[in-house]
Enzyme design. Sequence first.
Site, mmCIF file in Angstrom:
data_model
loop_
_atom_site.group_PDB
_atom_site.id
_atom_site.type_symbol
_atom_site.label_atom_id
_atom_site.label_comp_id
_atom_site.label_asym_id
_atom_site.label_seq_id
_atom_site.Cartn_x
_atom_site.Cartn_y
_atom_site.Cartn_z
ATOM 1 C CB SER A 33 1.826 -5.298 8.207
ATOM 2 O OG SER A 33 2.177 -6.055 7.061
ATOM 3 C CE LYS B 24 -5.542 -3.482 6.331
ATOM 4 N NZ LYS B 24 -5.165 -4.841 5.743
ATOM 5 C CG HIS C 71 -5.621 -4.217 11.444
ATOM 6 N ND1 HIS C 71 -4.275 -3.857 11.312
ATOM 7 C CD2 HIS C 71 -5.869 -4.791 10.245
ATOM 8 C CE1 HIS C 71 -3.485 -4.415 10.290
ATOM 9 N NE2 HIS C 71 -4.472 -4.996 9.672
ATOM 10 N NE ARG D 165 -1.978 -0.869 3.723
ATOM 11 C CZ ARG D 165 -1.836 0.029 4.470
ATOM 12 N NH1 ARG D 165 -2.126 1.339 4.093
ATOM 13 N NH2 ARG D 165 -0.963 -0.096 5.393
ATOM 14 C CE LYS E 191 -3.421 -8.029 11.306
ATOM 15 N NZ LYS E 191 -2.026 -7.931 10.781
ATOM 16 C CB THR E 192 -2.628 -14.230 8.092
ATOM 17 O OG1 THR E 192 -3.203 -12.988 7.644
ATOM 18 C CG2 THR E 192 -3.113 -15.367 7.104
ATOM 19 C CG ASP F 3 -6.311 -7.893 7.792
ATOM 20 O OD1 ASP F 3 -5.175 -7.770 8.282
ATOM 21 O OD2 ASP F 3 -6.454 -6.854 6.692
ATOM 22 N NE ARG G 286 0.571 -9.105 2.145
ATOM 23 C CZ ARG G 286 0.387 -8.895 3.357
ATOM 24 N NH1 ARG G 286 -0.610 -9.746 3.659
ATOM 25 N NH2 ARG G 286 0.625 -7.847 4.129
HETATM 26 P P1 ATP Z 1 -0.850 -8.318 7.601
HETATM 27 O O1 ATP Z 1 -1.688 -7.268 8.388
HETATM 28 O O2 ATP Z 1 0.205 -7.685 6.593
HETATM 29 O O3 ATP Z 1 -1.780 -9.361 6.684
HETATM 30 P P2 ATP Z 1 -0.348 -10.408 9.574
HETATM 31 O O4 ATP Z 1 -0.230 -9.826 10.849
HETATM 32 O O5 ATP Z 1 -1.472 -11.262 8.864
HETATM 33 O O6 ATP Z 1 0.137 -9.002 8.424
HETATM 34 P P3 ATP Z 1 1.255 -12.687 9.071
HETATM 35 O O7 ATP Z 1 0.592 -12.525 7.459
HETATM 36 O O8 ATP Z 1 0.749 -13.670 9.868
HETATM 37 O O9 ATP Z 1 1.027 -11.223 9.623
HETATM 38 O O10 ATP Z 1 2.882 -12.787 8.917
HETATM 39 C C1 ATP Z 1 3.509 -13.343 10.067
HETATM 40 C C2 ATP Z 1 4.706 -13.672 9.205
HETATM 41 O O11 ATP Z 1 5.996 -14.056 10.209
HETATM 42 C C3 ATP Z 1 4.429 -14.939 8.601
HETATM 43 O O12 ATP Z 1 5.537 -14.879 7.482
HETATM 44 C C4 ATP Z 1 5.151 -16.014 9.621
HETATM 45 O O13 ATP Z 1 5.377 -17.167 8.848
HETATM 46 C C5 ATP Z 1 6.441 -15.434 10.215
HETATM 47 N N1 ATP Z 1 6.667 -15.821 11.629
HETATM 48 C C6 ATP Z 1 7.984 -16.192 11.909
HETATM 49 N N2 ATP Z 1 7.873 -16.637 13.408
HETATM 50 C C7 ATP Z 1 6.533 -16.258 13.824
HETATM 51 C C8 ATP Z 1 5.910 -16.665 14.977
HETATM 52 N N3 ATP Z 1 6.635 -16.855 16.065
HETATM 53 N N4 ATP Z 1 4.617 -16.049 15.164
HETATM 54 C C9 ATP Z 1 3.915 -15.716 14.252
HETATM 55 N N5 ATP Z 1 4.330 -15.474 12.928
HETATM 56 C C10 ATP Z 1 5.711 -15.834 12.586
HETATM 57 MN MN MN Z 2 -2.842 -10.893 7.473
#
Ligand code: ATP
Ligand code: MN
Length: 538
Positions: free
Chosen positions: A239, A201, A221, A60, A243-244, A258, A323
Amino acid sequence: MASSKPFTKTISLKPYGIDSKRVHYQWDPELLHKETLDKGMGREASSGALAVNTGEFTGRSPQDRFIVKDAITEDKVWWGPVNKPFDPEQFDALYDQVVAYLSDKEVYVRDCFACADRDYRLGIRVINEYPWSNLFAYNMFIRPSEAELESFSADWLVVNAPGFIADAAVAGTRQHNFAILNFSRKIALIGGTGYTGEIKKGIFSALNFLLPVYNNTLPMHCSANVGEDGDTAIFFGLSGTGKTTLSTDPNRRLIGDDEHGWTKENTIFNFEGGCYAKVINLSEESEPEIYRAIKKGAILENVIMDEQGQVDFGDTSITQNTRVSYPLYHIENIQEPSIGKNPRNIFFLTADAFGVLPPISKLTPSQAAYHFISGYTAKVAGTEAGVVEPIPSFSACFGAPFMPLHPTKYAEMLSRKMQESGVNVWLVNTGWTGGPYGVGTRMKLKYTRAMIHAALSGELGLYSYDTYHIHSVFGVAQPRSCPGVPTSVLSPRATWNNDEAYYKTAFKLSNAFRENFKKFESYASEEIRRGGPQRYAF
Ligand code: ATP
Ligand code: MN
């Protein structure tokens, strides 16, 4: 002559000012996939997923996000560098230019919904220049049934023209790309960028204004899932904090990854109908559910593939922010519809690159409010050798770029809801352990998952001196033991093997918290201020 296109529906876009003769309405995913390939706009990966490049933008562009300042928004929006005002007349002029641009193009239209709860549902009509962007809308918004389509009426319009280049001096934009919300006309206008995240978003930001202002509902969020006995958990975080990753859990039904709303009826609902996962370093072993969701129908963005269509998830040569989007039904264990009861547990996820926050800790109500307003995570200063200083990053409500109102509006609603529901709140550091970025390592996903499971199952127990240790700098309660996690990992100080370096860094972070909180101090009650770190360096 027979058309190469199968029989499909069309609609007139003249009411929107788009006078195109090639309007493709509600194409199904197979057709959009094929169209993208036929137009040379993407390739098929060996998994069957469609792989595209989003072009100049692979993320973004927060600086090019505007809100039209009008009678609806003027007194309510928290104007500033995040919510930048846009002139209504300039919007009208730019809109006219964009629809004129689309008039001699082939365009793809999709009717869909946001908000899984029917009482809150928003009809959305998405108009895309590119077929793959329309497939993204199919994946990410809620898909109407045929009956729902019969009676569909659009509340909001998304106009998405990645190929349109604005003349900033005339348009009133910052540069050639833009994402502008207009609450009077109910339009999200996106141009000059093909990054699909702007589409989802954009609607999220609109809901972050509409739901609290008109529906007494808290937009969040966060991701959400639900356990066997119906207990909901939600995961806030900026980010990359997880979360995911962490909401996609084979033992719990996924609600969404999300964006959710917490209603006055004590339910939470997903805004979306799909997930948008990061795929950097993705492996089937550590994240099997996400890995297997990458199949026909999914869209991979900005990944590198070999001749055979094998994706190299470790290759970040286009971007770190690779992504995949897929509809929720690509995940096996999901909650349908995407609605849960009041959460029993809330997790604040933070990727602390200083490596000083405990991997899991329990927060008091004051601490929960303080950490929600602060919205801490850390950025790592690039990946070049030698650059090791992490940068603290604070984003109110764990999502400032999407929040049109003042952060205290959301924080007050959350505090009230947390009190009424008696929810447990946990701070989870998914970032570094054993030292800061460059010295320590990222917390093992397997440990983070074990800590979350222990919190959810009640195995971390109630607070007592025997079960928890109060962190001397941050004041949070750190469990002394956790099933499936070596005890040494639970104490960040112990993982450093250097108390002096640890405390120096912990103070650096506590000072950053204090510095950031200054702008909220005059709004925050004494109780919330007490939730901050207990000690600072002088
Ligand atoms: P966005 O808001 O951009 O979607 P998000 O909060 O959903 O971000 P994730 O997509 O879940 O974030 O990204 C977390 C990243 O960190 C993933 O690539 C995951 O493999 C990695 N990672 C490594 N170690 C950990 C951990 N201990 N816990 C969570 N994620 C981890
Ligand atoms: Mn996510």
